[in-house]
Every structure is written in C-alpha cells, then in structure tokens.
Design an enzyme around this catalytic site. Structure first.
Site, PDB file in Angstrom:
ATOM      1  N   GLU A 167       0.803  -1.226   0.000  1.00 26.74           N
ATOM      2  CA  GLU A 167       0.000   0.000   0.000  1.00 26.74           C
ATOM      3  C   GLU A 167       0.838   1.280   0.000  1.00 26.74           C
ATOM      4  O   GLU A 167       0.785   2.108   0.911  1.00 26.74           O
ATOM      5  CB  GLU A 167      -0.965   0.010   1.194  1.00 26.74           C
ATOM      6  N   GLU A 349      -5.456  -8.274   0.223  1.00 29.40           N
ATOM      7  CA  GLU A 349      -6.225  -7.903   1.416  1.00 29.40           C
ATOM      8  C   GLU A 349      -7.665  -7.635   1.019  1.00 29.40           C
ATOM      9  O   GLU A 349      -7.927  -6.936   0.038  1.00 29.40           O
ATOM     10  CB  GLU A 349      -5.700  -6.627   2.093  1.00 29.40           C
TER      11      GLU A 349
END
Length: 442
Positions: A167, A349
């Site tokens: 991320e 995720e």
C-alpha cells in the site's frame, strides 16, 4: 456449502498479516525502533494510547499461529519482515536473532504445506533511517535495495513469492501528506519526494530480487479503492480527481506504464532525474490488490493538497466501521485492473472491520455474522469478476488475527480469529470456520 462460488482448483486461498501489527517483541532480541514505535509514543495519535509493543505476541507464539493456519487449511500466508528487526540501524550490520525468527517462520510454514508470501515493507521504516530523512532522501532507494538483498540471500532458497511494498499510496499519504500516520509529516515537497523515492526503491527491489532469487515471482501490493466525488459540485469533482491520482495511480502507473498521472506529473518533475522512469518500471509478475470499499473525495482546504474524505451517499449500506459495503465495486475494480495493467491479480487484502469485541458466546463460539456476510458477498463478487474475464488467481483475507490496527489501536478488529489481548488466547470465529470450509471445497 451450497452457496459456494465456483473457483478453479489452482485458485490460491490465504490470509495476510503484517509484522508491526502482530509480532510484538518490540525490544526483543536486538530489534530497534521503527517509525511506528515512535508515532505511537505521540500523545493522542493512536486510539487509547495503544502501540504494537506486544500486539498479538506473534514473535513468541509463531508456532501456535502457524498451526492455526494449517488447521484452517490456508494454502498461502502473506507476512512482512520487520526491517528494524533484521537491520536495527536500517543498514550495516544485520541482527542475527531477527533473521533467525523469519527462518523459523518460513520453515514451519513449509512444513505445514503453506506457501510463504514475503512482503519486504509494510510501513515500518527503521527510525534510524527516518532520522536521516527517510523516504524524502534519494539514498533511501539504495538503503531499501540493500535490505532487499539481505532478505533475498537469506530466504530466497525457500521463498519464491515476493512483494516489494504494501500500500504505497496509503503510507505516503497518511505519513507525509495528511500527517495521520508515521512519521506524521504534512508537507507537499516531502510527500512528493517520498512518492518518487519509494517508486525508485520498488524498481531497485525488483531488480535485486530478480538477480538473487532464482525463479522468483515478484509483485507489489497496491491499495485500489475507486474514488468518487462526494457531491456534484465542480470543486469536489476536481478534488476527487486529484485524490484519485494520489491514492490509486501515483504508484501503479509509473511502475507499470512508466509515467506519472497528469495532475501529479508536473508537481513531481523537480525530483525526477534522467532515466528514473526506466529504473521504476521494472517487469513484475503479478498485481497485488488490497480492496475494501470505494472512497468519496471532496475539497478540503485544511489539508495540504486541498482534498480530503467526504461522506458516502446516505442511502449506501455501511459496515460497522462506517465503510461503504459495495461488492459490485470490488467486481468492477478487478475487471478494470485486468484491462488496465494486464497482469495476473492476487487479492492480497480484503476483509471486514468492527469496533465490537466479538466475545465468545455460552458455547465458546465467536459469532461474527456481519463479517461472514461481507466475505460471502465479496468473494461471490470476485467469482463474478473472474467469470467476466478478470485474471484473478488468489485471495488473502485480511486479517488472520485481530491485531494492532494502526491509528485504531486494538479497538478495531478485522481478524477471522479472535485474540484476547489480555491472555493472548486465539479463538477462530465463525467466519474462519466458513473460510476453512470454502478452502476445503475449492
């Protein structure tokens, strides 16, 4: 499981965690502070004054946790290495005891038939490197490449799946633009430098792994949450467009298409040197997608870029932590990414967070019906996307364990396994039982 969506036999099912969120052992065996250790010491920055000092105590309970993964039938496990655990000063002499921990973890995973997916960076930059400027200095790409080389030489004989970063957009936005996460800076120039130097580090990391790990399968993990304007006002539409470039495009586009998106490109140009885009856009094997919900952007002059978060439409269904519930957006994101980047996608995720403690009932079971409904809906949407042509090849639920949820501390729970943070007892929730059944039948 009559409602089980159809997936091919080779579809990969796993779970994800990150080092700072679960390991604890903050001062154990030579580990030095990282930027999140420092951030958690700042008054009022993390709910309830929580920190990752103990977390799930995975550093000491790792064998139990791997056995739990095996009992659930997980085929793969995405974890991160703690840079300050293996290189306490960020560079220079490695910490043997820290390196040994990941040897033990990897070996136990392999013994249990679980494929290790190693993420090199999940937000925990060593504080010693932050003291030298961290990601705002160009040397950081070299520091990262040396760290990647250490891990590649140590673990590359057993680990073939590697992610460079987790991320990119979230940790750079929250850490260097909004000031809401470590290292708590809000400065345009610092943010732009961090974006570019992290991209350079990614490229250097890909080259390092490719050179040192025979047969490596390399990717990066991107947070892609489609950005929608909170209103139809022109200022909110433009703010959301700029927000979208920072959140969803500032890293995949230079890494995969060799250019920055247009609104960012001019601002970042002073920090780009000749040959940098070629250094960044190195060939990778897969695209890691972290996805939860669409994001609504609006004009916000209190923040340095003039954009911020707006409210979803009032009629939109929400989760327990007030995130939109929109499995159709997940389906469409998978299809869009397949068309845009033409890489196999692994969902690294996806999951459901709640503020509830989800305590055991009289029978000792943890009934998390809302999480179960979320997973069922989103996995069904993933099956729809795959049927429509999305090249999605695996799914990792977030998260295996209730853990330290960054600014939310221990008050926000995403785990399919409940953790009692007083006793450290683990109890698989109903969502874990359902997920295990899904894997067995897949």
């Amino acid at each position: 499981m009559a409602d089980r969506p159809a997936f091919p036999k080779d579809f990969l099912w796993g779970a994800s965690t990150s080092a700072y969120q679960i390991e604890g052992g903050a001062g154990a065996d030579g580990r030095a502070p990282g930027i999140w250790d420092s951030f958690c010491r700042l008054k009022g920055r993390v709910d309830n004054g929580d920190s990752g000092d103990v977390a799930c105590d995975h550093y000491h309970r790792m064998p139990e946790d791997v056995d739990l993964m095996a009992a659930l039938g997980l085929q793969a496990y995405r974890f991160s290495v703690s840079w300050p655990r293996v290189l306490p000063r960020g560079r220079g002499a490695p910490n043997g005891k820290g390196l040994d921990f990941y040897d033990r973890l990897i070996d136990r995973l392999l013994e249990k038939g679980i494929e290790p997916w190693l993420c090199l960076y999940h937000w925990d930059l060593p504080q010693a490197l932050q003291d030298l400027g961290g990601w705002t200095v160009r040397d950081s790409a070299g520091w990262y490449a040396d760290y990647a080389a250490l891990c590649a030489r140590r673990y590359g004989d057993r680990v073939k799946r590697w992610a460079t970063f987790n991320e990119f957009s979230v940790f750079t936005l929250f850490g260097w633009a909004f000031g809401w996460g470590a290292p708590s800076i809000a400065d345009r120039a610092a943010h732009l430098k961090a974006i570019h130097h992290v991209n350079l580090a990614h490229g250097a990391g890909v080259d390092t792994l490719r050179a040192l790990v025979p047969g490596a399968s390399i990717g990066a993990v991107h947070s892609v949450q489609p950005m929608r304007p909170a209103t139809g006002r022109p200022e909110d539409v433009e703010a959301a467009a700029l927000f979208d470039e920072h959140w969803n495009r500032a890293f995949p586009e230079p890494q995969l298409l060799a250019h920055y998106p247009p609104r960012i490109a001019q601002a970042i140009e002073p920090y780009v040197q000749a040959g940098d885009m070629a250094r960044i856009a190195r060939p990778v094997d897969w695209f890691g997608l972290n996805h939860y919900a669409p994001v609504y952007g609006q004009k916000d002059d209190s923040l340095i870029w003039g954009f911020g978060f707006g409210a979803p439409p009032p009629e939109m269904e929400r989760t327990a932590i007030d995130w939109p519930f929109d499995p159709g957006c997940f389906r469409d994101t998978l299809l869009d990414l397949t068309r845009r980047y033409r890489l196999p996608i692994y969902v690294t995720e996806n999951g459901y967070g709640t503020k509830a403690d989800e305590t055991p009932n009289a029978e000792g079971r943890v009934v998390d019906g809302d999480r179960l409904a979320y997973l069922q809906a989103y996995i069904a949407a993933m099956a729809e996307a795959k049927a429509q042509g999305a090249d999605v090849r695996g799914y990792f639920v977030w998260s295996l364990l209730d853990n330290f949820e960054w600014g939310g501390g221990y008050g926000t729970r995403f785990g399919i396994v409940r953790v009692d943070f007083t006793t450290q007892a683990r109890i698989p929730k109903e969502s874990a039982r359902w997920y295990a059944e899904l894997i067995r039948g897949a």
